[in-house]
Design a protein around this motif. Structure first.
Motif, PDB file in Angstrom:
ATOM      1  N   MET A   1       0.826  -1.205   0.000  1.00  0.00           N
ATOM      2  CA  MET A   1       0.000   0.000   0.000  1.00  0.00           C
ATOM      3  C   MET A   1       0.860   1.255   0.000  1.00  0.00           C
ATOM      4  N   LYS A   2       1.941   1.247   0.763  1.00  0.00           N
ATOM      5  CA  LYS A   2       2.837   2.407   0.777  1.00  0.00           C
ATOM      6  C   LYS A   2       3.508   2.585  -0.579  1.00  0.00           C
ATOM      7  N   THR A   3       3.910   1.474  -1.211  1.00  0.00           N
ATOM      8  CA  THR A   3       4.529   1.552  -2.536  1.00  0.00           C
ATOM      9  C   THR A   3       3.549   2.108  -3.553  1.00  0.00           C
ATOM     10  N   ASP A   4       2.295   1.620  -3.528  1.00  0.00           N
ATOM     11  CA  ASP A   4       1.275   2.124  -4.442  1.00  0.00           C
ATOM     12  C   ASP A   4       1.042   3.615  -4.236  1.00  0.00           C
ATOM     13  N   ALA A   5       1.033   4.049  -2.980  1.00  0.00           N
ATOM     14  CA  ALA A   5       0.801   5.466  -2.686  1.00  0.00           C
ATOM     15  C   ALA A   5       1.917   6.329  -3.261  1.00  0.00           C
ATOM     16  N   ARG A   6       3.171   5.836  -3.150  1.00  0.00           N
ATOM     17  CA  ARG A   6       4.300   6.605  -3.705  1.00  0.00           C
ATOM     18  C   ARG A   6       4.170   6.741  -5.217  1.00  0.00           C
ATOM     19  N   TRP A   7       3.888   5.623  -5.894  1.00  0.00           N
ATOM     20  CA  TRP A   7       3.752   5.673  -7.347  1.00  0.00           C
ATOM     21  C   TRP A   7       2.560   6.533  -7.759  1.00  0.00           C
ATOM     22  N   LYS A   8       1.487   6.478  -6.986  1.00  0.00           N
ATOM     23  CA  LYS A   8       0.321   7.292  -7.302  1.00  0.00           C
ATOM     24  C   LYS A   8       0.648   8.774  -7.194  1.00  0.00           C
ATOM     25  N   ARG A   9       1.367   9.160  -6.146  1.00  0.00           N
ATOM     26  CA  ARG A   9       1.761  10.567  -6.007  1.00  0.00           C
ATOM     27  C   ARG A   9       2.684  10.990  -7.125  1.00  0.00           C
ATOM     28  N   LEU A  10       3.575  10.078  -7.555  1.00  0.00           N
ATOM     29  CA  LEU A  10       4.558  10.415  -8.572  1.00  0.00           C
ATOM     30  C   LEU A  10       3.936  10.576  -9.944  1.00  0.00           C
ATOM     31  N   LEU A  11       2.956   9.725 -10.260  1.00  0.00           N
ATOM     32  CA  LEU A  11       2.448   9.655 -11.624  1.00  0.00           C
ATOM     33  C   LEU A  11       1.085  10.296 -11.828  1.00  0.00           C
ATOM     34  N   SER A  12       0.325  10.504 -10.795  1.00  0.00           N
ATOM     35  CA  SER A  12      -1.067  10.908 -11.000  1.00  0.00           C
ATOM     36  C   SER A  12      -1.350  12.355 -10.649  1.00  0.00           C
ATOM     37  N   GLY A  13      -0.397  13.236 -10.806  1.00  0.00           N
ATOM     38  CA  GLY A  13      -0.686  14.646 -10.607  1.00  0.00           C
ATOM     39  C   GLY A  13       0.347  15.385  -9.783  1.00  0.00           C
ATOM     40  N   GLY A  14       1.279  14.700  -9.163  1.00  0.00           N
ATOM     41  CA  GLY A  14       2.322  15.373  -8.413  1.00  0.00           C
ATOM     42  C   GLY A  14       3.331  16.025  -9.340  1.00  0.00           C
ATOM     43  N   SER A  15       4.098  16.954  -8.793  1.00  0.00           N
ATOM     44  CA  SER A  15       5.074  17.665  -9.605  1.00  0.00           C
ATOM     45  C   SER A  15       6.452  17.016  -9.567  1.00  0.00           C
ATOM     46  N   GLY A  16       6.630  15.974  -8.753  1.00  0.00           N
ATOM     47  CA  GLY A  16       7.943  15.354  -8.658  1.00  0.00           C
ATOM     48  C   GLY A  16       8.372  14.632  -9.912  1.00  0.00           C
ATOM     49  N   ALA A  17       7.419  14.142 -10.694  1.00  0.00           N
ATOM     50  CA  ALA A  17       7.762  13.354 -11.882  1.00  0.00           C
ATOM     51  C   ALA A  17       8.564  14.158 -12.886  1.00  0.00           C
ATOM     52  N   ILE A  18       8.235  15.445 -13.059  1.00  0.00           N
ATOM     53  CA  ILE A  18       8.921  16.236 -14.083  1.00  0.00           C
ATOM     54  C   ILE A  18      10.374  16.498 -13.684  1.00  0.00           C
ATOM     55  N   TRP A  19      10.654  16.609 -12.397  1.00  0.00           N
ATOM     56  CA  TRP A  19      12.039  16.767 -11.952  1.00  0.00           C
ATOM     57  C   TRP A  19      12.833  15.509 -12.291  1.00  0.00           C
ATOM     58  N   PHE A  20      12.257  14.360 -11.999  1.00  0.00           N
ATOM     59  CA  PHE A  20      12.908  13.100 -12.322  1.00  0.00           C
ATOM     60  C   PHE A  20      13.115  12.963 -13.835  1.00  0.00           C
ATOM     61  N   ALA A  21      12.078  13.303 -14.617  1.00  0.00           N
ATOM     62  CA  ALA A  21      12.171  13.177 -16.074  1.00  0.00           C
ATOM     63  C   ALA A  21      13.208  14.130 -16.655  1.00  0.00           C
ATOM     64  N   THR A  22      13.320  15.328 -16.094  1.00  0.00           N
ATOM     65  CA  THR A  22      14.293  16.301 -16.607  1.00  0.00           C
ATOM     66  C   THR A  22      15.715  15.842 -16.350  1.00  0.00           C
ATOM     67  N   VAL A  23      15.972  15.346 -15.145  1.00  0.00           N
ATOM     68  CA  VAL A  23      17.305  14.814 -14.842  1.00  0.00           C
ATOM     69  C   VAL A  23      17.631  13.650 -15.769  1.00  0.00           C
ATOM     70  N   ALA A  24      16.662  12.743 -15.967  1.00  0.00           N
ATOM     71  CA  ALA A  24      16.885  11.596 -16.849  1.00  0.00           C
ATOM     72  C   ALA A  24      17.157  12.043 -18.277  1.00  0.00           C
ATOM     73  N   LEU A  25      16.432  13.057 -18.749  1.00  0.00           N
ATOM     74  CA  LEU A  25      16.634  13.549 -20.122  1.00  0.00           C
ATOM     75  C   LEU A  25      18.041  14.105 -20.306  1.00  0.00           C
ATOM     76  N   PHE A  26      18.529  14.863 -19.327  1.00  0.00           N
ATOM     77  CA  PHE A  26      19.873  15.433 -19.446  1.00  0.00           C
ATOM     78  C   PHE A  26      20.944  14.349 -19.353  1.00  0.00           C
ATOM     79  N   LEU A  27      20.664  13.280 -18.629  1.00  0.00           N
ATOM     80  CA  LEU A  27      21.628  12.171 -18.573  1.00  0.00           C
ATOM     81  C   LEU A  27      21.661  11.380 -19.876  1.00  0.00           C
ATOM     82  N   VAL A  28      20.488  11.252 -20.509  1.00  0.00           N
ATOM     83  CA  VAL A  28      20.398  10.465 -21.738  1.00  0.00           C
ATOM     84  C   VAL A  28      20.865  11.252 -22.958  1.00  0.00           C
ATOM     85  N   SER A  29      20.712  12.573 -22.942  1.00  0.00           N
ATOM     86  CA  SER A  29      20.993  13.396 -24.117  1.00  0.00           C
ATOM     87  C   SER A  29      22.379  13.166 -24.713  1.00  0.00           C
ATOM     88  N   PRO A  30      23.467  13.136 -23.914  1.00  0.00           N
ATOM     89  CA  PRO A  30      24.788  12.917 -24.524  1.00  0.00           C
ATOM     90  C   PRO A  30      24.928  11.537 -25.160  1.00  0.00           C
TER      91      PRO A  30
END
Length: 335
Positions: free
Chosen positions: A7-36
């Protein structure tokens, strides 16, 4: 114990993917790592310095769109607002002899007044935001042609020097965007006006019940949005020197995408202005990466639309999946 961990794991993923703003920070860091890895040299000094001013313009414009979306609206006048601001900042000094500083002020204040008109038409006369802002878009495009006679003007030299300048190795335009985004984010969370805008966006009835002047704050959101489009257009004008008349068309979809990726729901409510600025950086770097691998601009717009659609679908599906899993666990526990 295992069920509680799940239940705690589901809650974390729900916050990350269903409207929270944390996902874009993670995606931006990943994009800059992948770009080179995808396009060597895409994170070189010249590439990053050339990308940041355009990210700054998008971030400032997206702040305005965020305020409108927070009030359950959608501003379709972004293209003409930005074209209007650019025409004023560049055309008034060149064709009408205005002082540079006065033209820049006009390029910020007059789009703000146009946004004020949008807000009045929507709140006082009950016109749908899409219809009102689309009509304003047409009016302002006609005004741009009247001012420019169909010919773009060049930026004042002082504005160009400022927009293209650097503080150390950081572009001035990017620092302006950081200032605008941080101040807007702080005001949204800490100031009385910001909190009342949030309360109106969450529930108009509840805000009215505690004495908030709902129409006033909704109108204010559109006026501030217009002013931010003006600031973005001024920076763009200085950086590119001679802005095309229709350059604002390429900012409509990205502003909406930045708002959604940043975590602000299209149904209104709480805004995530700083995360919206991060989303603008993500989208600009994504566009640069796609150009580096040879994708033409129309395909880049399709990619942005696909990203936007995917985020909307994920945010719609994740709560349903989480609820389905919760019910299954409850049934299993009861059995």
């Amino acid at each position: 114990m295992t069920a509680q961990v799940d239940m705690k794991t589901d809650a974390r993923w729900k916050r990350l993917l269903s409207g929270g703003s944390g996902a874009i920070w993670f995606a931006t860091v990943a994009l800059f790592l992948v770009s080179p890895l995808v396009a060597p040299g895409s994170l070189g000094y010249s590439s990053v310095v050339g990308m940041l001013p355009f990210a700054a313009v998008l971030a400032i414009a997206a702040v305005g769109q965020t305020l409108v979306v927070q009030q359950r609206g959608l501003d379709l006048s972004v293209p003409a607002m930005m074209a209007f601001g650019a025409a004023l900042a560049s055309g008034l000094p060149q064709w009408y002899g205005w002082p540079d500083w006065l033209a820049i002020i006009a390029a910020i204040v007059l789009p703000g007044l146009a946004g004020l008109v949008n807000g009045v038409v929507i709140t006082r006369f009950g016109v749908m935001p899409l219809v009102a802002t689309l009509g304003m878009n047409a009016i302002l495009l006609g005004t741009v042609f009247a001012i420019s006679s169909g010919t773009p003007a060049g930026s004042p030299q002082a504005l160009a020097d400022f927009a293209k300048g650097k503080v150390g190795i950081v572009p001035t335009a990017f620092l302006v965007a950081v200032g605008v985004v941080v101040i807007a984010g702080f005001a949204a969370q800490r100031s009385i006006v910001g909190r009342r805008l949030t309360s109106v966006g969450v529930s108009e009835r509840a805000a009215a019940a505690i004495g908030t002047r709902v129409r006033l704050y909704q109108t204010m959101a559109y006026a501030i949005a217009g002013a931010t489009y003006g600031v973005a257009s001024v920076l763009y004008t200085g950086y590119v020197t001679t802005p095309p008349l229709f350059f604002g068309d390429s900012y409509l979809l990205p502003t909406v995408a930045a708002v959604v990726l940043g975590g602000t729901a299209l149904t209104g409510g709480r805004s995530a202005l700083i995360s919206t600025g991060v989303a603008a950086l993500f989208l600009t770097q994504l566009g640069q990466l796609l150009r580096s691998v040879g994708w033409p601009e129309p395909v880049q717009l399709i990619a942005q639309a696909v990203v936007l659609l995917a985020v909307i679908l994920i945010r719609a599906l994740v709560p349903s999946i989480a609820e389905w899993r919760r019910r299954n666990r409850a049934i299993a526990a009861a059995a």
